[in-house]
Design a protein around this motif. Structure first.
Motif, PDB file in Angstrom:
ATOM      1  N   PHE A 166       0.864  -1.170   0.000  1.00 11.66           N
ATOM      2  CA  PHE A 166       0.000   0.000   0.000  1.00 11.66           C
ATOM      3  C   PHE A 166       0.903   1.224   0.000  1.00 11.66           C
ATOM      4  N   GLY A 167       0.379   2.359  -0.393  1.00 14.65           N
ATOM      5  CA  GLY A 167       1.155   3.585  -0.382  1.00 14.65           C
ATOM      6  C   GLY A 167       2.141   3.663  -1.534  1.00 14.65           C
ATOM      7  N   THR A 186       8.192   7.031   2.673  1.00 15.62           N
ATOM      8  CA  THR A 186       6.820   6.945   2.166  1.00 15.62           C
ATOM      9  C   THR A 186       6.402   8.294   1.581  1.00 15.62           C
ATOM     10  N   THR A 187       5.384   8.265   0.709  1.00 12.38           N
ATOM     11  CA  THR A 187       4.935   9.484   0.035  1.00 12.38           C
ATOM     12  C   THR A 187       3.421   9.617   0.131  1.00 12.38           C
ATOM     13  N   ILE A 520      10.828   2.890   6.806  1.00 15.08           N
ATOM     14  CA  ILE A 520      10.671   2.525   8.212  1.00 15.08           C
ATOM     15  C   ILE A 520       9.449   1.632   8.421  1.00 15.08           C
ATOM     16  N   ASP A 521       8.448   1.713   7.525  1.00 15.44           N
ATOM     17  CA  ASP A 521       7.294   0.816   7.609  1.00 15.44           C
ATOM     18  C   ASP A 521       7.656  -0.606   7.223  1.00 15.44           C
ATOM     19  N   THR A 525       7.122  -3.350  11.446  1.00 13.54           N
ATOM     20  CA  THR A 525       5.865  -3.810  10.870  1.00 13.54           C
ATOM     21  C   THR A 525       4.742  -3.782  11.901  1.00 13.54           C
ATOM     22  N   ASN A 526       3.517  -3.999  11.434  1.00 13.47           N
ATOM     23  CA  ASN A 526       2.337  -3.794  12.275  1.00 13.47           C
ATOM     24  C   ASN A 526       2.151  -4.827  13.378  1.00 13.47           C
ATOM     25  N   GLU A 527       2.851  -5.953  13.293  1.00  8.46           N
ATOM     26  CA  GLU A 527       2.675  -6.930  14.365  1.00  8.46           C
ATOM     27  C   GLU A 527       3.721  -6.749  15.464  1.00  8.46           C
ATOM     28  N   GLY A 528       4.612  -5.754  15.272  1.00 10.49           N
ATOM     29  CA  GLY A 528       5.526  -5.394  16.342  1.00 10.49           C
ATOM     30  C   GLY A 528       6.967  -5.784  16.137  1.00 10.49           C
TER      31      GLY A 528
END
Length: 748
Positions: A166-167, A186-187, A520-521, A525-528
């Motif tokens: 995404f993004g 990211t942009t 950095i994303d 990541t979203n699970e830590g």
């Protein structure tokens, strides 16, 4: 006697009020007279220049007139009443030999630019529904913009979306000369409305020698800077799925510059369930010229954006109902809310006759909320930075040279928190991080005109980047940790040659290196998890191109081979969280061809212009060496990349102000997973826009239009999920849909 007196008095008054002035209209470049120019005035009925470029106008002491010709840019000018006035029109350039672009931070004719460069002009943005950049950008060879949901963009230049679930990643974006890409890589391209963009230049492939890290390419966006007169404008756009967009704008000329302000509000219910969007954009700009040697520009952009995320569907769900949202998306309020304030200041200064400098600084703040099915993400970000560039035009003996040197710096700090998601509301905190990102590079470029036809370019940049991830809360480990990753300074070289065969054609070739650290994303990541072992991508691009322009037609052809090592790809864990890893290396071979021609152009006929263009993209990309999860994917087609794309366009303009735009796009089937076992079927998109545009009484600009997208009602997905968990690959795009709008402008 009394009747004669009043008749004489009336005649004298008319002669006083209206003076006859001869006006000659000429080509600004060649000085040749231009016959057939239509002149719109407040006193005269529309007049037309004769074969010698002359027209006789009646005017008072001061009157504004608009000069219009199919082959030239329209000009509004105030005539003073001299016996003979000369008006110079700028050609509506389509000739590649005269097109000037600013790619690689140097203004040169496109024929002498050694690189694959595409331009998206303002009028190309307005060939379609004016709600997004998608359709206009997708008419360019090698460029693909996807919209997984309204306002959710993903950009691929030469297949660079492989690492973008995404993004916008791996593509560097600039807006008015400063980085719009955040320091973390990211942009937020969805913060911009079409009205914030006037012209765009896209550099395809590595451009790190002058623009720092990035393998995908560079997009330079520019908003309007020239204000020729005072202007009020408004527009309204409506369409299917509850679309409503309106805009108000004002421009005030001040000396050689001016100030402008605009407000745009766009909202829609969306084609799918839970896919509404609501975006408000305010822009304030000032462009001033304090002296002959200086130019000063400032921009303030504020965006309040909200959009819902319907999520991807499986094949069964797609066949059952393509308009449904992924189960759980609506209940968990899967969406993004983002408020951003962006400010910049740019200063150009001619230090000497040979040396000039341009320095720009920017600052931005963002409040970001992202409830998702699996969690709830909240961020508060602040960043600042700047870019400076010195240019010296000189010569060694009889050999002209141009030296460019400068640097760019970006600093970003973010408070990022991940919570549980309880029915769309933030629950217990899972982990919280203080994120600090620093990106910087120095660049140098030497251009040597070895002959009047041969240009050599040598360039390099030194790149520095660092991440600091300080975990202040971790519900699983219950212990704060400090993590950092500093990438070794990387030198990225580029060598290029451009040879002008004659006035109408030229060839170019280049070898350029690319470097792209993970965003950095991708590290956090979203699970830590924090994956500090993720390596930067490194690649080398070899390119050869040919351009030819012969009056009514242009051809721009390029072939390339890009060898990419440590390719970053995506995969999902058992919970469906997207993770990232390095995938060995890839071989990316491609062909890009852009052809446009105008077989008919006649200012005097009812049909004034017929223009046709074609864009072909051939991308033959494969994994050269990729083993993942015990599976060997070497030799497989690169995920998410269509091997063949073709775009055809037809534009017709008439002397009545009526225009018709027709667009056809073919996209070949493309693999949705690394194993190449699931593909999206090929599809054809057809769209058209019919409108009327005219200047009235020299002060009013009017336009009305209607259009249709996906005329064939194709069944397709514009932005699939790659390597999707539970086989949720598809983000269905709208079927046949209609739109229309009106625009009103008043010059004063």
């Amino acid at each position: 006697m009394r009747k004669l007196y009043f008749t004489t008095l009336l005649t004298l008054c008319l002669l006083t009020a209206y003076a006859q002035t001869n006006v000659k209209v000429i080509d600004m470049r060649s000085g040749e007279a231009i016959p057939g120019v239509v002149v719109y005035g407040s006193i005269n009925k529309n007049a037309i220049t004769d074969q010698n470029g002359f027209v006789q106008l009646n005017l008072s002491k001061s009157n504004k007139f608009t000069f219009s010709h199919i082959s030239y840019q329209s000009l509004t000018k105030e005539l003073t009443g001299s016996d003979i006035e000369v008006v110079r029109l700028i050609p509506e350039v389509s000739d590649l030999s005269t097109v000037t672009v600013s790619a690689y931070d140097t203004e040169r004719p496109l024929m002498l630019q050694a690189g694959a460069i595409s331009r998206v002009k303002e009028n190309e943005l307005y060939r379609f529904n004016e709600t997004s950049i998608v359709n206009a950008f997708n008419t360019k060879a090698g460029v693909r913009v996807e919209e997984r949901a309204p306002a959710s963009y993903r950009i691929s230049i030469r297949g660079s979306s492989l690492r973008s679930p995404f993004g916008v990643r791996n593509v560097k974006v600039y807006w008015n000369g400063v980085p719009f890409t955040s320091p973390d890589g990211t942009t937020p391209l969805n913060l911009l409305d079409l009205s914030n963009i006037q012209n765009t230049e896209i550099i395809k492939g590595p451009a790190g020698s002058i623009f720092g890290a990035g393998n995908g390419g560079v997009i330079n966006l520019e908003s309007r800077t020239e204000i020729s007169n005072n202007n009020l404008s408004s527009e309204l756009n409506v369409g299917d799925f509850g679309l409503l967009r309106y805009r108000f704008g004002i421009e005030q000329k001040i000396g050689d510059g001016g100030i402008s302000a605009s407000y745009v509000h766009q909202k829609a219910d969306g084609y799918r369930d839970h896919s509404a969007v609501d975006r408000k954009v305010f822009q304030l700009a000032a462009h001033l010229k304090p002296s002959e040697r200086q130019e000063l520009s400032t921009q303030i952009l504020y965006t309040d954006l909200f959009y819902e995320i319907p999520g991807a569907l499986t094949t069964d769900q797609l066949e059952e109902n393509p308009r449904q949202a992924r189960p759980g998306s609506k209940d968990q309020n899967s969406s993004i809310s983002q408020k951003s304030l962006y400010g910049l200041l740019s200063h150009k200064y001619q230090l000497t006759d040979r040396v000039d400098n341009q320095t720009s600084v920017f600052v931005s703040t963002t409040a970001f909320e992202n409830p998702f099915i699996l969690d709830y993400k909240s961020e508060t970000a602040f960043s600042y930075g700047g870019r400076t560039k010195f240019t010296r035009n000189d010569q060694i003996g009889n050999v002209p040279i141009r030296i460019i040197a400068g640097g760019e710096y970006q600093y970003g700090k973010t408070l990022a928190q991940n919570f549980g998601n309880r029915n769309g509301q933030a629950d217990t905190v899972r982990f919280s991080d203080d994120l600090v990102t620093t990106q910087a590079f120095l660049f140098q470029q030497l251009e040597v005109e070895l002959t009047s036809k041969l240009l050599l370019t040598l360039a390099a940049s030194q790149n520095f980047s660092r991440y600091d991830i300080n975990r202040t809360i971790d519900a699983s480990a219950l212990a704060p940790t400090d993590n950092s990753r500093k990438f070794d300074p990387i030198i990225i070289p580029r060598i290029a040659l451009a040879y002008r065969i004659n006035d109408a054609s030229g060839i170019h070739g280049s070898i350029s290196s690319g470097f792209s650290p993970p965003s950095i994303d991708e590290v956090r990541t979203n699970e830590g998890s924090i994956n500090l072992a993720l390596e930067a991508e490194r690649g080398v691009n070899y390119e050869l191109g040919y351009r030819i322009s012969h009056g009514i037609f242009n051809i721009d052809l390029v072939g390339f081979y890009f060898k990419l090592d440590e390719t970053i790809t995506t995969f999902t864990n058992d919970q469906g969280v997207v993770l990232f890893g390095n995938a060995g290396n890839t071989n990316q071979r491609g062909i890009e061809a852009q052809i446009d021609y105008a077989p008919w152009r006649n200012q005097q006929s009812t049909i004034q212009e017929l223009r046709i263009s074609h864009a072909y993209t051939g991308q033959f990309f494969e994994f050269a060496d990729f083993v993942s999860g015990g599976n060997d994917f070497s030799g497989n087609q690169l995920t998410g990349v269509s091997p063949h794309t073709l775009v055809n366009q037809v534009d017709i303009r008439s002397n009545l102000g009526i225009y018709l735009n027709f667009t056809h796009q073919y996209v070949d089937n493309l693999p949705l997973n690394d194993a190449n076992t699931v593909f999206q079927d090929a599809y054809n998109l057809v769209g058209s826009r019919l409108g009327w545009r005219q200047s009235v009484a020299s002060s009013w600009d009017l336009e009305a239009y209607v259009g249709v997208d996906n005329l064939l009602d194709e069944y397709y997905s514009l932005g699939n999920d790659l390597n999707a968990f539970a086989n949720r690959y598809y983000q269905p795009a709208p079927g046949r849909n209609y739109y229309g709008g009106v625009k009103v402008g008043y010059r004063f």
